[in-house]
Design an enzyme around this catalytic site. Sequence first.
Site, PDB file in Angstrom:
ATOM      1  N   TYR A 126      37.205  47.905  32.182  1.00  0.00           N
ATOM      2  CA  TYR A 126      35.703  47.695  32.187  1.00  0.00           C
ATOM      3  C   TYR A 126      35.421  46.941  33.333  1.00  0.00           C
ATOM      4  O   TYR A 126      34.491  47.127  34.238  1.00  0.00           O
ATOM      5  CB  TYR A 126      35.276  47.296  30.923  1.00  0.00           C
TER       6      TYR A 126
ATOM      7  N   SER B 266      27.185  44.485  35.317  1.00  0.00           N
ATOM      8  CA  SER B 266      27.698  44.102  33.919  1.00  0.00           C
ATOM      9  C   SER B 266      27.900  42.525  34.523  1.00  0.00           C
ATOM     10  O   SER B 266      27.911  42.295  35.579  1.00  0.00           O
ATOM     11  CB  SER B 266      28.886  44.594  33.593  1.00  0.00           C
TER      12      SER B 266
END
Length: 258
Positions: free
Chosen positions: A159, A146
């Site tokens: 996250y 990510s």
Amino acid sequence: MGYSGLNLAGRVAVVIGGTSGIGKTLSIGLAEAGADVVPTSRREAEVAATADAIGALGRRTLRQTSDVTDRASLEQLCDITVKELGKVDILINCAGRIKRTPTLEVSEEEFTGIIDTNLNGTLRSCQVFGRHMLGRGYGRIVNIGSLTSFVAFHEVAAYTASKAAVAGLTRSLAVEWGPRGVVTNAIAPGVFRTPLNQALLDGTPRGQELLLRTPMRRFGKLEELVGAAVFLASESASFVNGQVLAVDGGFLASGVNQ
């Protein structure tokens, strides 16, 4: 049989979390590049629909659900794929969870749940399929990182921690398994429009900021991730190991954009 370049003919790929969003796009993209593809997730209807799309391209596939939080389901998936399709050459790890919560308010249950899916789930599938690949002396593992593998986003600490750790895990496996024929890399997608995030991207200050921070002045289209995945899954990437390839329209390169 010889393999060359970006042609995945004769290869067998398993895509975990491969039946929606980025994962579904990559499942179909690998099939278009010639691979037989097993797309898997927890939802039977989504597995069936994605497998139908792969079968329509003339590739072999299977309809098998799995859950990255359940090691036994991954072992069963690996066993069935090897039995039916003969081997697994390529593993793509797309399963993921995100939830926005101020860090002071994140419960341990929420934090560890996100870590268990995004990080531990990636580890579980790498262990299960990596054992098979190491036994054969060949494999291509592509994890999904990510932008938060590199930079933090506001109020998604769990996250962010999980995806930073996926980048570290990718490097660790590259060091450990690369000498034995299994290369491990990751893709860090930038901001891509999906049905899940469309309202966020189009109607909030956060969406406006994400657009401003992307030098190409637009969000990515899911099919723009396929080339990176096919490359990292292919023979062309035979000496690429331990890298996190950002496909982000220049987001990570950007400082001031106006």
